[in-house]
Design a protein around this motif. Structure first.
Motif, PDB file in Angstrom:
ATOM      1  N   GLY A  38      32.678  38.155  41.283  1.00  0.00           N
ATOM      2  CA  GLY A  38      32.228  36.874  41.817  1.00  0.00           C
ATOM      3  C   GLY A  38      30.881  36.454  41.268  1.00  0.00           C
ATOM      4  O   GLY A  38      30.618  35.270  41.059  1.00  0.00           O
ATOM      5  N   LEU A  41      31.570  34.737  38.062  1.00  0.00           N
ATOM      6  CA  LEU A  41      32.395  33.535  38.082  1.00  0.00           C
ATOM      7  C   LEU A  41      31.826  32.414  38.944  1.00  0.00           C
ATOM      8  O   LEU A  41      32.002  31.242  38.655  1.00  0.00           O
ATOM      9  CB  LEU A  41      33.799  33.883  38.574  1.00  0.00           C
ATOM     10  N   THR A  83      41.120  29.539  51.627  1.00  0.00           N
ATOM     11  CA  THR A  83      40.867  28.364  50.787  1.00  0.00           C
ATOM     12  C   THR A  83      40.926  27.070  51.595  1.00  0.00           C
ATOM     13  O   THR A  83      40.063  26.191  51.460  1.00  0.00           O
ATOM     14  CB  THR A  83      41.884  28.309  49.639  1.00  0.00           C
ATOM     15  N   ALA A 148      35.330  28.927  44.090  1.00  0.00           N
ATOM     16  CA  ALA A 148      34.493  30.101  43.850  1.00  0.00           C
ATOM     17  C   ALA A 148      33.273  29.986  44.752  1.00  0.00           C
ATOM     18  O   ALA A 148      32.564  28.976  44.695  1.00  0.00           O
ATOM     19  CB  ALA A 148      34.066  30.167  42.382  1.00  0.00           C
ATOM     20  N   THR A 152      38.681  32.574  44.567  1.00  0.00           N
ATOM     21  CA  THR A 152      38.576  33.622  43.541  1.00  0.00           C
ATOM     22  C   THR A 152      38.375  34.995  44.167  1.00  0.00           C
ATOM     23  O   THR A 152      39.048  35.971  43.816  1.00  0.00           O
ATOM     24  CB  THR A 152      37.404  33.314  42.592  1.00  0.00           C
TER      25      THR A 152
END
Length: 385
Positions: A38, A41, A83, A148, A152
């Motif tokens: 993480g 990203l 999400t 993200a 992710t």
């Protein structure tokens, strides 16, 4: 003790130390990898872990690694629940000014959206709350927060949970037994003849669909049926059915000799033991077949040629190279009803029976069927009044 006080105590059985260690190390590895990935990203501001590892991931790890059979821990609710909650939390944070109102709206709307999308994942409530409590983060990342670190990171955790389950002899995600809601479908094995839709209807009627999957319910029904049959036939524990006269191999037994034993005795499995009967693992025929198939695929050769190469004494491959060490195990007092779920979860036909690390027997599907059939015939032949 009064029922009220009992209700305040633990609601689940105590975990075995090995299971606690398995779950803890899985969460440790999963969060470490997800956090490092993480960082690379996600658009992290400032030093340290920052937003690459948010607090709700800790709660997700509890479900993924400690309760992987829960419907709330499966990939769809984990990824989609987190999400969707992140999207809701960001939207509410952009529209509402009062912090208390933001939190209440974000969590409440996230729960409603998750239920409508069949994606309930309890840590997602904390994801929505995280967004609602941090307007500065929302201003920097916007709806990208849902991609993200949330989506992710959750995908990474789910993927690592799958790998960890496979390495430790578990199954994740759990295999669903029911077809889509309302579809007739065949009755799952061990479900008293109930179809997948009927099992789902029972869970919905008793408001247990968030606690149990249809597969879990079918396994529980099957275990109860088997335990009932065992009690009626006088078969209560593994000690009553296990095979005690065993053929075993040592870790350094050549594979050619292992194959010869399989052919000679028509076994489906061979335990691997050391001095004093110390248990090391089990070799299943399917392990040899899978190893030969992999060799055939990599080397571009036929299966028969790959099997000959695998058992070639000049290659020095031994039992230790193919044995399984992470499969289910039982003790003499293990209830017979627990065996079939153990075999189904690990996709094996035999479970070694141990006593302080020493192999004392092995219980197979055939042993279970033979014992129950023998008792059923005896009961049918008994004189009736």
């Amino acid at each position: 003790m009064p029922p009220f006080l009992r209700a305040l105590g633990p609601a689940v059985p105590q975990a075995r130390p090995a299971e606690a260690l398995r779950a803890g190390t899985g969460a440790l590895a999963g969060l470490a990898v997800a956090g490092l990935a993480g960082q690379a990203l996600a658009p992290v501001a400032g030093p340290g872990i920052g937003l690459s590892l948010i607090a709700p991931f800790g709660a997700s790890s509890v479900l993924l690694f400690a309760a992987p059979s829960s419907p709330l821990a499966q990939p769809w609710p984990a990824v989609m629940g987190n999400t969707l909650a992140a999207l809701v939390g960001v939207a509410v944070c952009l529209l509402a000014g009062d912090p208390v109102l933001r939190v209440a709206l974000a969590v409440g709307l996230a729960i409603a959206v998750m239920l409508l999308c069949r994606a309930v994942h309890p840590p997602a409530g904390a994801v929505a709350m995280t967004a609602a409590l941090d307007p500065g983060m929302v201003e920097r990342l916007g709806f990208g927060f849902a991609l993200a670190p949330v989506a992710t990171g959750t995908v990474l955790l789910v993927g690592l949970a799958m790998i960890h389950a496979r390495l430790t002899g578990r199954h994740y995600p759990m295999r669903g037994l029911a077809p889509a809601a309302g579809a007739p479908g065949p009755a799952p094995a061990g479900s008293a003849g109930l179809s997948g839709a009927e099992l789902e209807s029972i869970l919905t009627r008793y408001r247990q669909s968030l606690n149990l999957g249809t597969g879990d319910l079918a396994r529980l029904i099957g275990a109860a049926e088997l335990q009932t049959a065992a009690h009626r036939g006088g078969v209560a524990s593994v000690a009553d059915i296990m095979s005690r006269d065993l053929v075993t191999v040592s870790p350094d037994t050549p594979l050619a000799e292992v194959v010869a034993l399989f052919r000679r005795h028509r076994f489906a499995s061979l335990p691997v033991t050391g001095p004093g009967g110390r248990f090391f693992g089990v070799i299943f025929q399917i392990h040899l077949i899978e190893r030969a198939q992999e060799d055939a695929f990599r080397g571009g050769r036929g299966f028969a040629a790959a099997m000959r190469r695998l058992t070639d004494r000049r290659r020095s491959l031994a039992a230790a190279d193919v044995m399984s060490v992470a499969g289910p195990r039982a003790v003499a007092a293990t209830p017979v009803a627990a065996l079939l779920p153990m075999m189904a979860d690990a996709a094996v036909d035999a479970v070694p029976v141990l006593e302080r690390g020493r192999l004392i027997g092995i219980a197979t599907r055939s042993d279970i069927i033979r014992a129950l059939a023998r008792q059923s015939l005896a009961a049918g032949a008994a004189p009736r009044d």
